[in-house]
Motif scaffolding. Sequence first.
Motif, PDB file in Angstrom:
ATOM      1  N   TYR A 177       0.849  -1.181   0.000  1.00 40.08           N
ATOM      2  CA  TYR A 177       0.000   0.000   0.000  1.00 40.08           C
ATOM      3  C   TYR A 177       0.892   1.241   0.000  1.00 40.08           C
ATOM      4  O   TYR A 177       1.992   1.227   0.551  1.00 40.08           O
ATOM      5  CB  TYR A 177      -0.893   0.039   1.252  1.00 40.08           C
ATOM      6  CG  TYR A 177      -1.572  -1.267   1.571  1.00 40.08           C
ATOM      7  CD1 TYR A 177      -2.872  -1.515   1.151  1.00 40.08           C
ATOM      8  CD2 TYR A 177      -0.899  -2.260   2.297  1.00 40.08           C
ATOM      9  CE1 TYR A 177      -3.498  -2.727   1.450  1.00 40.08           C
ATOM     10  CE2 TYR A 177      -1.515  -3.468   2.588  1.00 40.08           C
ATOM     11  CZ  TYR A 177      -2.810  -3.700   2.165  1.00 40.08           C
ATOM     12  OH  TYR A 177      -3.414  -4.889   2.449  1.00 40.08           O
ATOM     13  N   TYR A 178       0.377   2.319  -0.606  1.00 41.41           N
ATOM     14  CA  TYR A 178       1.123   3.575  -0.551  1.00 41.41           C
ATOM     15  C   TYR A 178       0.458   4.498   0.442  1.00 41.41           C
ATOM     16  O   TYR A 178      -0.778   4.612   0.495  1.00 41.41           O
ATOM     17  CB  TYR A 178       1.199   4.250  -1.921  1.00 41.41           C
ATOM     18  CG  TYR A 178       2.324   5.271  -1.981  1.00 41.41           C
ATOM     19  CD1 TYR A 178       3.651   4.849  -2.000  1.00 41.41           C
ATOM     20  CD2 TYR A 178       2.057   6.633  -1.980  1.00 41.41           C
ATOM     21  CE1 TYR A 178       4.698   5.766  -2.035  1.00 41.41           C
ATOM     22  CE2 TYR A 178       3.097   7.558  -2.022  1.00 41.41           C
ATOM     23  CZ  TYR A 178       4.417   7.106  -2.040  1.00 41.41           C
ATOM     24  OH  TYR A 178       5.436   8.013  -2.063  1.00 41.41           O
ATOM     25  N   ALA A 179       1.279   5.173   1.237  1.00 38.68           N
ATOM     26  CA  ALA A 179       0.782   6.125   2.225  1.00 38.68           C
ATOM     27  C   ALA A 179       1.175   7.536   1.778  1.00 38.68           C
ATOM     28  O   ALA A 179       0.853   7.958   0.684  1.00 38.68           O
ATOM     29  CB  ALA A 179       1.342   5.770   3.600  1.00 38.68           C
ATOM     30  N   HIS A 180       1.886   8.279   2.616  1.00 42.29           N
ATOM     31  CA  HIS A 180       2.336   9.639   2.284  1.00 42.29           C
ATOM     32  C   HIS A 180       3.860   9.627   2.208  1.00 42.29           C
ATOM     33  O   HIS A 180       4.554   9.983   3.160  1.00 42.29           O
ATOM     34  CB  HIS A 180       1.874  10.636   3.350  1.00 42.29           C
ATOM     35  CG  HIS A 180       0.392  10.834   3.404  1.00 42.29           C
ATOM     36  ND1 HIS A 180      -0.478   9.852   3.843  1.00 42.29           N
ATOM     37  CD2 HIS A 180      -0.386  11.910   3.072  1.00 42.29           C
ATOM     38  CE1 HIS A 180      -1.719  10.308   3.788  1.00 42.29           C
ATOM     39  NE2 HIS A 180      -1.692  11.544   3.323  1.00 42.29           N
ATOM     40  N   HIS A 181       4.360   9.199   1.060  1.00 38.32           N
ATOM     41  CA  HIS A 181       5.806   9.028   0.859  1.00 38.32           C
ATOM     42  C   HIS A 181       6.375   7.934   1.764  1.00 38.32           C
ATOM     43  O   HIS A 181       7.583   7.869   1.981  1.00 38.32           O
ATOM     44  CB  HIS A 181       6.552  10.350   1.069  1.00 38.32           C
ATOM     45  CG  HIS A 181       6.605  11.210  -0.166  1.00 38.32           C
ATOM     46  ND1 HIS A 181       5.615  11.226  -1.115  1.00 38.32           N
ATOM     47  CD2 HIS A 181       7.552  12.083  -0.617  1.00 38.32           C
ATOM     48  CE1 HIS A 181       5.943  12.076  -2.073  1.00 38.32           C
ATOM     49  NE2 HIS A 181       7.123  12.608  -1.806  1.00 38.32           N
ATOM     50  N   TRP A 182       5.515   7.110   2.296  1.00 38.73           N
ATOM     51  CA  TRP A 182       5.871   5.874   2.982  1.00 38.73           C
ATOM     52  C   TRP A 182       5.042   4.765   2.348  1.00 38.73           C
ATOM     53  O   TRP A 182       4.044   5.024   1.652  1.00 38.73           O
ATOM     54  CB  TRP A 182       5.559   5.930   4.488  1.00 38.73           C
ATOM     55  CG  TRP A 182       6.508   6.748   5.299  1.00 38.73           C
ATOM     56  CD1 TRP A 182       6.511   8.102   5.442  1.00 38.73           C
ATOM     57  CD2 TRP A 182       7.583   6.256   6.110  1.00 38.73           C
ATOM     58  NE1 TRP A 182       7.521   8.494   6.281  1.00 38.73           N
ATOM     59  CE2 TRP A 182       8.195   7.384   6.708  1.00 38.73           C
ATOM     60  CE3 TRP A 182       8.087   4.977   6.397  1.00 38.73           C
ATOM     61  CZ2 TRP A 182       9.288   7.279   7.579  1.00 38.73           C
ATOM     62  CZ3 TRP A 182       9.173   4.875   7.255  1.00 38.73           C
ATOM     63  CH2 TRP A 182       9.768   6.016   7.828  1.00 38.73           C
ATOM     64  N   TRP A 183       5.453   3.527   2.565  1.00 40.48           N
ATOM     65  CA  TRP A 183       4.738   2.350   2.094  1.00 40.48           C
ATOM     66  C   TRP A 183       4.273   1.512   3.282  1.00 40.48           C
ATOM     67  O   TRP A 183       4.772   1.670   4.398  1.00 40.48           O
ATOM     68  CB  TRP A 183       5.644   1.478   1.224  1.00 40.48           C
ATOM     69  CG  TRP A 183       6.165   2.117  -0.024  1.00 40.48           C
ATOM     70  CD1 TRP A 183       7.216   2.978  -0.137  1.00 40.48           C
ATOM     71  CD2 TRP A 183       5.655   1.937  -1.352  1.00 40.48           C
ATOM     72  NE1 TRP A 183       7.404   3.353  -1.447  1.00 40.48           N
ATOM     73  CE2 TRP A 183       6.461   2.725  -2.217  1.00 40.48           C
ATOM     74  CE3 TRP A 183       4.616   1.173  -1.894  1.00 40.48           C
ATOM     75  CZ2 TRP A 183       6.257   2.781  -3.591  1.00 40.48           C
ATOM     76  CZ3 TRP A 183       4.404   1.231  -3.258  1.00 40.48           C
ATOM     77  CH2 TRP A 183       5.208   2.027  -4.096  1.00 40.48           C
ATOM     78  N   ARG A 184       3.344   0.587   3.001  1.00 40.94           N
ATOM     79  CA  ARG A 184       2.970  -0.437   3.985  1.00 40.94           C
ATOM     80  C   ARG A 184       2.978  -1.785   3.279  1.00 40.94           C
ATOM     81  O   ARG A 184       2.776  -1.874   2.069  1.00 40.94           O
ATOM     82  CB  ARG A 184       1.602  -0.175   4.605  1.00 40.94           C
ATOM     83  CG  ARG A 184       1.532   1.101   5.422  1.00 40.94           C
ATOM     84  CD  ARG A 184       0.332   1.121   6.357  1.00 40.94           C
ATOM     85  NE  ARG A 184       0.558   0.276   7.503  1.00 40.94           N
ATOM     86  CZ  ARG A 184       0.811   0.741   8.745  1.00 40.94           C
ATOM     87  NH1 ARG A 184       0.873   2.052   8.953  1.00 40.94           N
ATOM     88  NH2 ARG A 184       0.992  -0.074   9.741  1.00 40.94           N
ATOM     89  N   LYS A 185       3.206  -2.833   4.060  1.00 47.01           N
ATOM     90  CA  LYS A 185       3.292  -4.177   3.490  1.00 47.01           C
ATOM     91  C   LYS A 185       2.707  -5.192   4.459  1.00 47.01           C
ATOM     92  O   LYS A 185       2.988  -5.170   5.656  1.00 47.01           O
ATOM     93  CB  LYS A 185       4.761  -4.519   3.200  1.00 47.01           C
ATOM     94  CG  LYS A 185       5.066  -5.986   2.899  1.00 47.01           C
ATOM     95  CD  LYS A 185       4.495  -6.439   1.576  1.00 47.01           C
ATOM     96  CE  LYS A 185       4.849  -7.906   1.298  1.00 47.01           C
ATOM     97  NZ  LYS A 185       4.128  -8.430   0.117  1.00 47.01           N
ATOM     98  N   ASP A 186       1.867  -6.095   3.925  1.00 49.90           N
ATOM     99  CA  ASP A 186       1.338  -7.219   4.702  1.00 49.90           C
ATOM    100  C   ASP A 186       2.291  -8.401   4.613  1.00 49.90           C
ATOM    101  O   ASP A 186       2.655  -8.827   3.506  1.00 49.90           O
ATOM    102  CB  ASP A 186      -0.026  -7.671   4.159  1.00 49.90           C
ATOM    103  CG  ASP A 186      -1.138  -6.685   4.447  1.00 49.90           C
ATOM    104  OD1 ASP A 186      -1.014  -5.912   5.414  1.00 49.90           O
ATOM    105  OD2 ASP A 186      -2.137  -6.697   3.704  1.00 49.90           O
TER     106      ASP A 186
END
Length: 381
Positions: A312-321
């Motif tokens: 997932y894209y956040a605010h110039h950061w990412w997330r990962k499951d």
Amino acid sequence: MNAKSLILIISTMLFFSCKKDIESILKKTTSPSFKYTVPIEEGYGWEISTLEAEGFKTEIIEKLITDVKTKKFKRIHDILLVRNNKLVLDAEFPETDVIRPGVAWLTQEDGSHYIASATKSLVATTLGIAIDKGLIGSEQDLLYDYYYQYYSSFENMSDEKSQITLDDLLTMRAGYQCEDGDGVTMWSDKPDMIKYILDRPMAYESGTGFHYCSGNTNVLGDLIGRVSGFGFDDFMYKNLFKPLGMREPKYIYHSESGKPRLGSGIFMQPRDMAKFGQLYLQEGKWNGKQIISREWITLTTTSVFVVGDGRYYAHHWWRKDFIIDGEIYNMYYAAGNGGQVIYVYPEMQLVIVMTGGNYDDDLMFQNQPMIEDYILPSLLN
């Protein structure tokens, strides 16, 4: 057969038997298997601990490092693990034969590593600091309301374009005709790379879609530099790097304008990369001082767009499951081309840093199975 011949045959057999045993012993003693050693302090300000003391299964991490050394995982340069605000692993691998041919981004003589687009997460953080200091109103401010004081006019201007917010840039939803790798919107050879992005035509409505454009980050960094009166590099060092005791980063500068290339242009010490992750884990606080607001930490790491493959894209950061035994472990992270990552998992008080040389290669995503198959299981099993 006479006695002399028999003795010769037996001697020959014993020689080859002994040779085989010696080769076997030598093979074992020169095995690339990794034996864990505690990191040394090195003056970065980290409290040092051990894998076992912080809850890791040492043998699983040793297996991970062995698999890197035997090239199961390729072109890995550094792996650092921090848990409970303590550095427990700092594994560095020689870069001989690990940089892809033709790639110039080598680790610098001082040990700093090119972090590529992980630079974007630093820019997002610095924007939050500028907002905290009242230099910028909020992420919902309209971009061109700021830039009309620096430029008299813009090409392809429209009512739609005038509604682009700073948040749209942060989430890669500005709407410009601009996407990294398209071969059309390269700004690196333009005399004014900021004006070039601001002049781009619109390709879609701002606030929608997801088009990864490093030009968005360069504009944000430029704005921070202008409103601060210091320039981005000085402002970030004074307000982010220096309070954390991090070494001043090295930059790649735009050859025409002399501005730092903030979409992907910083070299950082791996141990300082871990400090940046730890700052986020501590909700923006360092040594009792709030460096960046807790609200900004929450905002920048909140997902806004599903990229796919559990990312997932956040605010110039990412997330990962990460999925282990049917359970989902969702981390946020800064990421850059080649395999430069800073993962943060507050639920386990865990920061993971990796650097690598897999530029423009799917091997840059090797860090994900390394986390899913080794690092997380070493804490869960």
